[in-house]
Design a protein around this motif. Structure first.
Motif, mmCIF file in Angstrom:
data_model
loop_
_atom_site.group_PDB
_atom_site.id
_atom_site.type_symbol
_atom_site.label_atom_id
_atom_site.label_comp_id
_atom_site.label_asym_id
_atom_site.label_seq_id
_atom_site.Cartn_x
_atom_site.Cartn_y
_atom_site.Cartn_z
ATOM 1 N N LEU A 61 0.811 -1.217 0.000
ATOM 2 C CA LEU A 61 0.000 0.000 0.000
ATOM 3 C C LEU A 61 0.843 1.266 0.000
ATOM 4 O O LEU A 61 0.540 2.227 -0.710
ATOM 5 N N PHE A 62 1.903 1.275 0.816
ATOM 6 C CA PHE A 62 2.651 2.512 1.042
ATOM 7 C C PHE A 62 4.028 2.533 0.389
ATOM 8 O O PHE A 62 4.700 3.561 0.407
ATOM 9 N N GLY A 63 4.459 1.405 -0.186
ATOM 10 C CA GLY A 63 5.779 1.348 -0.804
ATOM 11 C C GLY A 63 6.877 1.131 0.225
ATOM 12 O O GLY A 63 6.631 1.097 1.425
ATOM 13 N N HIS A 64 8.103 0.983 -0.260
ATOM 14 C CA HIS A 64 9.234 0.814 0.665
ATOM 15 C C HIS A 64 10.504 1.388 0.047
ATOM 16 O O HIS A 64 10.599 1.568 -1.169
ATOM 17 N N GLU A 65 11.461 1.676 0.917
ATOM 18 C CA GLU A 65 12.761 2.165 0.485
ATOM 19 C C GLU A 65 13.723 0.987 0.314
ATOM 20 O O GLU A 65 13.507 -0.093 0.862
ATOM 21 N N LYS A 66 14.756 1.208 -0.445
ATOM 22 C CA LYS A 66 15.784 0.186 -0.626
ATOM 23 C C LYS A 66 16.371 -0.207 0.733
ATOM 24 O O LYS A 66 16.716 0.649 1.548
ATOM 25 N N GLY A 67 16.445 -1.505 0.993
ATOM 26 C CA GLY A 67 17.022 -1.991 2.237
ATOM 27 C C GLY A 67 16.077 -1.968 3.421
ATOM 28 O O GLY A 67 16.478 -2.240 4.551
ATOM 29 N N ALA A 68 14.804 -1.640 3.181
ATOM 30 C CA ALA A 68 13.836 -1.567 4.289
ATOM 31 C C ALA A 68 13.659 -2.925 4.959
ATOM 32 O O ALA A 68 13.376 -3.003 6.154
ATOM 33 N N PHE A 69 13.803 -3.989 4.195
ATOM 34 C CA PHE A 69 13.710 -5.350 4.743
ATOM 35 C C PHE A 69 14.407 -6.290 3.764
ATOM 36 O O PHE A 69 14.791 -5.899 2.657
ATOM 37 N N THR A 70 14.618 -7.512 4.168
ATOM 38 C CA THR A 70 15.276 -8.496 3.317
ATOM 39 C C THR A 70 14.495 -8.653 2.011
ATOM 40 O O THR A 70 13.301 -8.910 2.021
ATOM 41 N N GLY A 71 15.199 -8.467 0.905
ATOM 42 C CA GLY A 71 14.548 -8.571 -0.395
ATOM 43 C C GLY A 71 14.171 -7.229 -0.999
ATOM 44 O O GLY A 71 13.803 -7.165 -2.177
ATOM 45 N N ALA A 72 14.259 -6.152 -0.213
ATOM 46 C CA ALA A 72 13.952 -4.808 -0.736
ATOM 47 C C ALA A 72 15.204 -4.256 -1.414
ATOM 48 O O ALA A 72 15.953 -3.467 -0.839
ATOM 49 N N VAL A 73 15.447 -4.686 -2.664
ATOM 50 C CA VAL A 73 16.689 -4.340 -3.361
ATOM 51 C C VAL A 73 16.630 -2.958 -4.005
ATOM 52 O O VAL A 73 17.643 -2.444 -4.458
ATOM 53 N N SER A 74 15.435 -2.381 -4.056
ATOM 54 C CA SER A 74 15.300 -1.040 -4.628
ATOM 55 C C SER A 74 14.049 -0.378 -4.067
ATOM 56 O O SER A 74 13.202 -1.037 -3.458
ATOM 57 N N ARG A 75 13.944 0.923 -4.269
ATOM 58 C CA ARG A 75 12.734 1.637 -3.833
ATOM 59 C C ARG A 75 11.539 1.176 -4.650
ATOM 60 O O ARG A 75 11.655 0.933 -5.845
ATOM 61 N N LYS A 76 10.400 1.073 -3.985
ATOM 62 C CA LYS A 76 9.170 0.666 -4.674
ATOM 63 C C LYS A 76 8.032 1.580 -4.251
ATOM 64 O O LYS A 76 7.815 1.809 -3.066
#
Length: 449
Positions: free
Chosen positions: A215-230
């Motif tokens: 819903l809100f997106g995530h920043e790179k490195g926010a959690f395991t597997g977050a390889v880029s901003r979304k």
């Protein structure tokens, strides 16, 4: 073929001639050159496709001229060209909305050439997207997206029209299969936001641990597997409409975060600190009674009042009378068209069988029934034997509800009143009961019409 009109605003005659010559090498470009901002503004009625502006003109600075152009045409792309490599000015102009900022040097004419190509391609894509959205708007006009002529449906059309004229939140309720998402899309594509995104999210289909990021997106490195901003769904819908289907399935912790987003009109991506401003229209849907969910403690009361907006309750198909036959013919024609088959008729005995069924799965179930019936038919018409229902036949479901005799009677009378558009005399004749019996049920509010 439409020529691509370019205005060059440049007070240095020699430099202006260089830019004009360079761009005129493309025969598709119709280039006009002006030495002052006033000359440019006086020719805006010619509807240029692109304008290049020298930042330092004798009558206006670039930022002032840009604002004046915006008042006449707020969508024409503007490329700013400056003799000074001033980062502060460049950032300011880009924030104001100029498409590109170029510094005058020996490479400017080549850079401008490439910039114009990119601007033209982007404008073409935007027009194509706008055209597609216009087609979607036509596809989702009320009478084309939702088939039927029953009084119950006409009441829904009236509410949808009211919803499309404002940005009020909308809550669509109704049984599974009644067409809640179709209604949401129709409202969006008939509103002022129709040229912006419609983003649908089924809350029940997203794993609990992923829904916040979704819903809100995530920043790179926010959690395991977050390889880029979304970007999240709310960001994707910015300027348009977000449709949260099955919102009653949200757990309470996420409900509080949704409430904050709606109150603050901004989101913060998971793992980030940057606040992203939002301009979204919210439409929610659920097959549950949200008021009852609030009483049970499953849904936040403050969020309920924030999202309820204009409530639209979709009637089940069994209460829409002859709409069943209108929809059946529509689905049959649609299936034949998609499968390159000749158009097929629906026989009288098939129509009678369709009208007798209760449709626990509503419109979605009817479509499945008709698709199968077309396949099972002789290719010319659908007959009664071609129509088959699942194991949940309506007479069995009806008797298993264990109502009182009076409740069953009221249910049957109400069903036939809906079917025959509240014609009391006709229903009394069909059921072989006195019309005074029906009027008494209505008077005592056992039946509401």
């Amino acid at each position: 073929m439409h020529s691509y009109k370019i205005f060059i605003v440049e007070d240095d005659l020699w430099y202006g001639e260089i830019l004009e010559y360079q761009l005129s090498l493309n025969p598709d470009y119709e280039v006009s050159r002006f030495t002052t901002g006033k000359e440019c503004l006086a020719n805006m009625h010619k509807h240029p496709d692109l304008i290049t502006i020298d930042f330092s003109l004798p009558d206006y600075t670039g930022d002032v001229l840009f604002e004046k152009i915006r008042r006449v045409n707020d969508s024409v792309p503007v490329i700013m060209i400056s003799g000074q490599e001033d980062i502060v000015v460049a950032v300011k102009m880009l924030k104001l909305g100029v498409t590109d900022y170029l510094v005058k040097d020996e490479n400017t004419k080549e850079i401008l050439w490439n910039s114009v190509i990119k601007v033209r391609e982007t404008s073409k894509l935007k027009k194509e997207v706008a055209g597609l959205r216009e087609e979607l708007g036509q596809k989702f006009s009320f009478d084309k997206s939702i088939k039927g002529q029953s009084p119950a449906l006409n009441r829904i059309f009236a509410l949808m029209e009211k919803a499309s004229k404002t940005n009020i939140n909308v809550s669509v309720t109704g049984e599974t299969g009644t067409g809640k998402e179709v209604v949401a899309k129709a409202i969006h594509y008939n509103s002022e936001r129709k040229r912006k995104p419609f983003v649908g999210v089924n809350m029940a289909a997203i794993p609990r641990e992923l829904i916040e990021s979704e819903l809100f997106g995530h920043e790179k490195g926010a959690f395991t597997g977050a390889v880029s901003r979304k970007e999240g769904k709310f960001e994707e819908a910015n300027g348009g409409t977000i449709f949260l289907d099955e919102i009653a399935e949200l757990d309470l912790s996420l409900q509080s975060k949704i409430l904050r987003v709606l109150q603050e009109r901004e989101i913060i991506r998971v793992g980030g600190n940057e606040k992203v401003k939002l301009d979204v229209r919210l439409i929610i849907a659920t097959h549950k009674n949200l008021g009852e969910e609030v009483k049970k403690g499953n849904f936040r009361e403050d969020l309920y009042y924030r999202i309820i907006g204009l409530p639209i309750e979709l009637p089940p198909l069994r209460e829409r009378g002859s709409d069943v036959l209108i929809l059946a013919k529509h689905f049959a024609d649609e299936f034949c068209r998609e499968n390159k088959l000749a158009s097929i008729a629906i026989a009288g005995d098939a129509k009678e069988k369709l009208m007798r069924y209760n449709y626990p799965g509503n419109v979605r179930e009817l479509k499945a029934i008709i698709d199968l019936a077309v396949v099972m038919s002789n290719g010319q018409e659908i007959i009664s034997d071609d129509i088959s229902y699942g194991s949940s036949a309506n007479d069995e479901n009806f008797i298993n509800e264990e109502k009182t005799l009076r409740q069953y009677t009221c249910f049957i009378v109400k069903h036939f009143l809906k079917k025959y558009d509240n014609d009391v005399l006709l229903v009394a004749d069909k059921l072989d009961i006195g019309k005074s019996t029906i009027y008494k049920m209505i008077q005592q509010k056992e039946i509401v019409i």
